[in-house]
Design an enzyme around this catalytic site. Structure first.
Site, PDB file in Angstrom:
ATOM      1  N   HIS A   1       0.820  -1.213   0.000  1.00 52.96           N
ATOM      2  CA  HIS A   1       0.000   0.000   0.000  1.00 52.96           C
ATOM      3  C   HIS A   1       0.853   1.261   0.000  1.00 52.96           C
ATOM      4  O   HIS A   1       2.031   1.227   0.283  1.00 52.96           O
ATOM      5  CB  HIS A   1      -0.993   0.021   1.166  1.00 52.96           C
ATOM      6  CG  HIS A   1      -0.389   0.280   2.516  1.00 52.96           C
ATOM      7  ND1 HIS A   1      -0.102  -0.713   3.422  1.00 52.96           N
ATOM      8  CD2 HIS A   1      -0.028   1.441   3.131  1.00 52.96           C
ATOM      9  CE1 HIS A   1       0.401  -0.189   4.519  1.00 52.96           C
ATOM     10  NE2 HIS A   1       0.464   1.113   4.362  1.00 52.96           N
TER      11      HIS A   1
ATOM     12  N   GLU B   1      -3.946   3.776   1.057  1.00 54.10           N
ATOM     13  CA  GLU B   1      -4.348   4.046   2.435  1.00 54.10           C
ATOM     14  C   GLU B   1      -4.618   5.547   2.558  1.00 54.10           C
ATOM     15  O   GLU B   1      -3.728   6.366   2.366  1.00 54.10           O
ATOM     16  CB  GLU B   1      -3.221   3.637   3.378  1.00 54.10           C
ATOM     17  CG  GLU B   1      -3.446   3.999   4.817  1.00 54.10           C
ATOM     18  CD  GLU B   1      -2.209   3.717   5.679  1.00 54.10           C
ATOM     19  OE1 GLU B   1      -2.018   4.470   6.647  1.00 54.10           O
ATOM     20  OE2 GLU B   1      -1.458   2.780   5.385  1.00 54.10           O
TER      21      GLU B   1
ATOM     22  N   HIS C   1       3.880  10.666  -7.560  1.00 52.34           N
ATOM     23  CA  HIS C   1       2.537  10.292  -7.995  1.00 52.34           C
ATOM     24  C   HIS C   1       2.387   8.783  -8.027  1.00 52.34           C
ATOM     25  O   HIS C   1       3.370   8.052  -8.047  1.00 52.34           O
ATOM     26  CB  HIS C   1       2.226  10.865  -9.382  1.00 52.34           C
ATOM     27  CG  HIS C   1       3.123  10.319 -10.456  1.00 52.34           C
ATOM     28  ND1 HIS C   1       4.317  10.906 -10.781  1.00 52.34           N
ATOM     29  CD2 HIS C   1       3.009   9.227 -11.249  1.00 52.34           C
ATOM     30  CE1 HIS C   1       4.895  10.208 -11.742  1.00 52.34           C
ATOM     31  NE2 HIS C   1       4.124   9.172 -12.050  1.00 52.34           N
TER      32      HIS C   1
ATOM     33  N   GLU D   1      -1.237   9.536 -12.207  1.00 56.06           N
ATOM     34  CA  GLU D   1      -0.954   9.404 -13.641  1.00 56.06           C
ATOM     35  C   GLU D   1      -1.870   8.345 -14.255  1.00 56.06           C
ATOM     36  O   GLU D   1      -2.061   7.274 -13.679  1.00 56.06           O
ATOM     37  CB  GLU D   1       0.496   8.993 -13.839  1.00 56.06           C
ATOM     38  CG  GLU D   1       0.903   8.819 -15.283  1.00 56.06           C
ATOM     39  CD  GLU D   1       2.358   8.424 -15.440  1.00 56.06           C
ATOM     40  OE1 GLU D   1       2.775   8.212 -16.590  1.00 56.06           O
ATOM     41  OE2 GLU D   1       3.072   8.299 -14.422  1.00 56.06           O
TER      42      GLU D   1
END
Length: 120
Positions: free
Chosen positions: A7, A54, A73, A115
């Site tokens: 995550h 998260e 990103h 993106e």
């Protein structure tokens, strides 16, 4: 020794607005939640990957976070790039386009860039 990415955390100022954005823009849905007096953490994902985002809201930090120059990103591959582009254009969340690379970025309610790339 092997490592698996599981995550990424983004701190958000308005959890409900973020949950709505991520579900509408990317199809990410809540899979679990942890709440305390100090914070709420919600993990979101979709069926395309085990990877989770998260989203953490600190209850004593309602303002947007300073993301600096935002030179980071997450990237999402999309099987219908044109349809995704039109949806994000309608949502008004496209913040940068790079036609020569065939990609664009959307911005979430806290200013995080995501993106969007076509499946190649």
């Amino acid at each position: 020794m092997n490592f698996k990415m599981i995550h990424e955390n983004y701190n958000v100022s308005n959890l409900e607005a973020s949950l709505k954005f991520y579900e509408e823009a990317l199809g990410l849905k809540e899979v679990r939640r942890k709440e305390t007096e100090a914070f709420t953490i919600v993990y979101v994902k979709n069926e395309q990957s085990d990877f989770e985002l998260e989203l953490t809201q600190l209850h004593d930090h309602p303002q947007r976070y300073d993301l600096g120059e935002c030179e980071f990103h997450l990237a999402f591959e999309c099987d219908d790039y044109e349809k995704a582009y039109e949806k994000h254009k309608e949502m008004g969340c496209i913040c940068f386009e790079n036609p020569s690379m065939g990609i664009y970025f959307i911005e979430d309610p806290d200013g995080y860039w995501l993106e969007i790339v076509p499946r190649r």
